[in-house]
Write a protein that holds these residues in place. Structure first.
Motif, PDB file in Angstrom:
ATOM      1  N   ARG A   1       0.852  -1.082   0.029  1.00 25.13           N
ATOM      2  CA  ARG A   1       0.011   0.058  -0.092  1.00 25.13           C
ATOM      3  C   ARG A   1       1.112   1.269   0.003  1.00 25.13           C
ATOM      4  N   ARG A   2       1.825   1.202   0.710  1.00 27.49           N
ATOM      5  CA  ARG A   2       2.929   2.484   0.843  1.00 27.49           C
ATOM      6  C   ARG A   2       3.569   2.792  -0.523  1.00 27.49           C
ATOM      7  N   MET A   3       4.039   1.613  -1.223  1.00 29.24           N
ATOM      8  CA  MET A   3       4.619   1.759  -2.384  1.00 29.24           C
ATOM      9  C   MET A   3       3.809   2.222  -3.601  1.00 29.24           C
ATOM     10  N   GLY A   4       2.446   1.780  -3.145  1.00 28.56           N
ATOM     11  CA  GLY A   4       1.386   2.469  -4.175  1.00 28.56           C
ATOM     12  C   GLY A   4       1.259   3.657  -4.207  1.00 28.56           C
ATOM     13  N   GLN A   5       1.341   4.267  -2.986  1.00 29.74           N
ATOM     14  CA  GLN A   5       1.133   5.641  -2.663  1.00 29.74           C
ATOM     15  C   GLN A   5       2.468   6.576  -2.745  1.00 29.74           C
ATOM     16  N   ASP A   6       3.622   5.958  -3.155  1.00 27.93           N
ATOM     17  CA  ASP A   6       4.695   6.548  -3.351  1.00 27.93           C
ATOM     18  C   ASP A   6       4.744   7.361  -4.717  1.00 27.93           C
ATOM     19  N   PRO A   7       5.087   8.619  -4.765  1.00 27.77           N
ATOM     20  CA  PRO A   7       5.298   9.205  -6.260  1.00 27.77           C
ATOM     21  C   PRO A   7       6.207   8.729  -6.954  1.00 27.77           C
ATOM     22  N   VAL A   8       7.259   8.217  -6.115  1.00 27.84           N
ATOM     23  CA  VAL A   8       8.649   7.790  -7.143  1.00 27.84           C
ATOM     24  C   VAL A   8       8.678   6.374  -7.239  1.00 27.84           C
ATOM     25  N   THR A   9       7.724   5.555  -6.918  1.00 29.15           N
ATOM     26  CA  THR A   9       7.667   4.187  -7.158  1.00 29.15           C
ATOM     27  C   THR A   9       8.039   4.036  -8.582  1.00 29.15           C
ATOM     28  N   GLU A  10       7.571   4.453  -9.683  1.00 27.22           N
ATOM     29  CA  GLU A  10       7.733   4.347 -11.195  1.00 27.22           C
ATOM     30  C   GLU A  10       9.297   4.418 -11.460  1.00 27.22           C
ATOM     31  N   TYR A  11      10.075   5.085 -10.575  1.00 23.44           N
ATOM     32  CA  TYR A  11      11.498   5.398 -11.145  1.00 23.44           C
ATOM     33  C   TYR A  11      12.295   4.129 -10.532  1.00 23.44           C
ATOM     34  N   VAL A  12      11.774   3.543  -9.374  1.00 24.62           N
ATOM     35  CA  VAL A  12      12.793   2.498  -8.692  1.00 24.62           C
ATOM     36  C   VAL A  12      12.684   1.012  -9.205  1.00 24.62           C
ATOM     37  N   THR A  13      11.310   0.917  -9.737  1.00 23.25           N
ATOM     38  CA  THR A  13      11.135  -0.378 -10.038  1.00 23.25           C
ATOM     39  C   THR A  13      11.348  -1.085 -11.314  1.00 23.25           C
ATOM     40  N   GLY A  14      11.494   0.025 -12.106  1.00 22.82           N
ATOM     41  CA  GLY A  14      11.974  -0.368 -13.625  1.00 22.82           C
ATOM     42  C   GLY A  14      11.153  -1.551 -13.991  1.00 22.82           C
ATOM     43  N   ASP A  15      11.845  -2.771 -14.665  1.00 23.50           N
ATOM     44  CA  ASP A  15      11.124  -3.931 -15.128  1.00 23.50           C
ATOM     45  C   ASP A  15      10.980  -5.061 -14.104  1.00 23.50           C
ATOM     46  N   ILE A  16      11.232  -4.569 -12.877  1.00 22.36           N
ATOM     47  CA  ILE A  16      11.138  -5.841 -11.760  1.00 22.36           C
ATOM     48  C   ILE A  16       9.328  -5.763 -11.559  1.00 22.36           C
ATOM     49  N   GLU A  17       8.842  -7.034 -11.891  1.00 21.00           N
ATOM     50  CA  GLU A  17       7.613  -7.208 -11.453  1.00 21.00           C
ATOM     51  C   GLU A  17       7.064  -7.598 -10.286  1.00 21.00           C
ATOM     52  N   TRP A  18       7.243  -6.235  -9.413  1.00 24.60           N
ATOM     53  CA  TRP A  18       7.131  -6.538  -8.094  1.00 24.60           C
ATOM     54  C   TRP A  18       5.801  -6.689  -7.570  1.00 24.60           C
ATOM     55  N   GLU A  19       4.862  -6.132  -8.221  1.00 27.22           N
ATOM     56  CA  GLU A  19       3.392  -6.224  -7.867  1.00 27.22           C
ATOM     57  C   GLU A  19       2.810  -7.781  -8.124  1.00 27.22           C
ATOM     58  N   PRO A  20       2.898  -8.150  -9.258  1.00 24.07           N
ATOM     59  CA  PRO A  20       2.801  -9.676  -9.391  1.00 24.07           C
ATOM     60  C   PRO A  20       3.211 -10.577  -8.580  1.00 24.07           C
ATOM     61  N   ILE A  21       4.245 -10.276  -8.315  1.00 26.42           N
ATOM     62  CA  ILE A  21       4.972 -11.143  -7.236  1.00 26.42           C
ATOM     63  C   ILE A  21       4.371 -11.088  -5.896  1.00 26.42           C
ATOM     64  N   LEU A  22       4.081 -10.047  -5.581  1.00 26.83           N
ATOM     65  CA  LEU A  22       3.221  -9.494  -4.024  1.00 26.83           C
ATOM     66  C   LEU A  22       1.827 -10.362  -4.197  1.00 26.83           C
ATOM     67  N   TYR A  23       1.345 -10.288  -5.243  1.00 26.00           N
ATOM     68  CA  TYR A  23       0.025 -10.984  -5.663  1.00 26.00           C
ATOM     69  C   TYR A  23       0.199 -12.545  -5.258  1.00 26.00           C
TER      70      TYR A  23
END
Length: 282
Positions: free
Chosen positions: A179-201
């Motif tokens: 939830r906190r990552m989703g609310q962070d405005p810089v998330t798009e800059y640090v995740t790149g092509d890491i599919e972190w949300e599908p992994i969390l699901y």
């Protein structure tokens, strides 16, 4: 024709004749699933998934032992093998997903969004998982001794409840981080092509399946050796084998291999620095 045989002094290890076709079916599917997972681990060098593969192999051994026990219901070894392997395999599944969450947090530079620091997170949950393994293993070993039957069931229940509590804390940690990552405005800059949300699901799905299976086991042991769940075979397959197979399928389908790649990560760049840089550019 196979018949139920007592182990010692009229004590029956089994309350029914284990089904060979059912045990053989799950023996085969867990072997296939484990083989595919090992291949994927080797191909991507995602070694943190090794405990999950070990758990899958334990499931295979457990159901193979069940199949062999059909004509050996008076023998101790097949009963002990199937009981302990099937009971303890999910603990190894859990160890892998605990490590995955720590990797997700570090890969996305999301340390500030985790309620538990990544360097402590994996250690905390894997330690708790190991304690659960030890407690359940102790109870599972004592179950073959008639006079310690109730004590053994109580010990297994304690281990399962402890596992559920650890899972609850893990799910809370993962959810708050998400939830906190989703609310962070810089998330798009640090995740790149890491599919972190599908992994969390995937972590959520596997966690829910393991937790529901553990709740089933708690109810099973609370009802006792003469209760319906331990005296009937089909609940084991519906509420234990099937959920664990689905957990393995989910883990393989959304395999966390992208966490091994570092090309898209912004190493050494903090969230606060990225936020400041973005504000300065406006």
């Amino acid at each position: 024709m196979a018949v139920l045989e007592p182990y010692k002094h009229g004590y029956y290890l089994w309350k029914y004749l284990p089904s060979v076709p059912a045990a053989a079916l799950f023996c085969v599917v867990f072997l296939i699933g484990t083989s595919l997972l090992i291949w994927r681990i080797w191909k991507t060098r995602t070694w943190m998934a090794t405990p999950f593969a070990i758990g899958g192999f334990m499931e295979f051994v457990g159901f193979a032992a069940r199949a062999s026990a059909h004509n050996k219901t008076g023998k101790l070894m097949p009963f002990v093998m199937q009981n302990n392997m099937i009971l303890l395999a999910p603990v190894l599944f859990a160890a892998s997903i605990y490590m995955v969450l720590g990797r997700v947090i570090r890969a996305t530079k999301g340390e500030a969004h985790s309620i538990i620091k990544p360097r402590r997170l994996t250690r905390l949950f894997v330690t708790g998982d190991s304690l659960s393994l030890a407690i359940q293993g102790t109870g599972g070993g004592l179950m073959v001794v008639a006079e310690y039957g109730k004590v053994a069931q109580a010990i297994v229940i304690v281990g399962l409840v402890f596992q559920i509590v650890i899972f609850g804390l893990f799910c809370t940690t993962a959810f708050l981080f998400h939830r906190r990552m989703g609310q962070d405005p810089v998330t798009e800059y640090v995740t790149g092509d890491i599919e972190w949300e599908p992994i969390l699901y995937m972590l959520y799905a596997v966690s829910v399946l393991i937790m529901l299976r553990s709740l089933f086991r708690v109810v099973e042991f609370i009802m006792g050796a003469d209760g319906y769940l331990l005296s009937t075979e089909w609940p084991l397959y519906v509420f234990d084998a099937v959920p664990m197979l689905l957990a393995m399928v989910a883990y393989w389908r959304w395999f966390p291999s992208t966490l091994q790649s570092s090309g898209s990560r912004l190493s050494g760049t903090s969230l606060s620095h990225l936020t400041t840089s973005r504000m300065d550019s406006k």
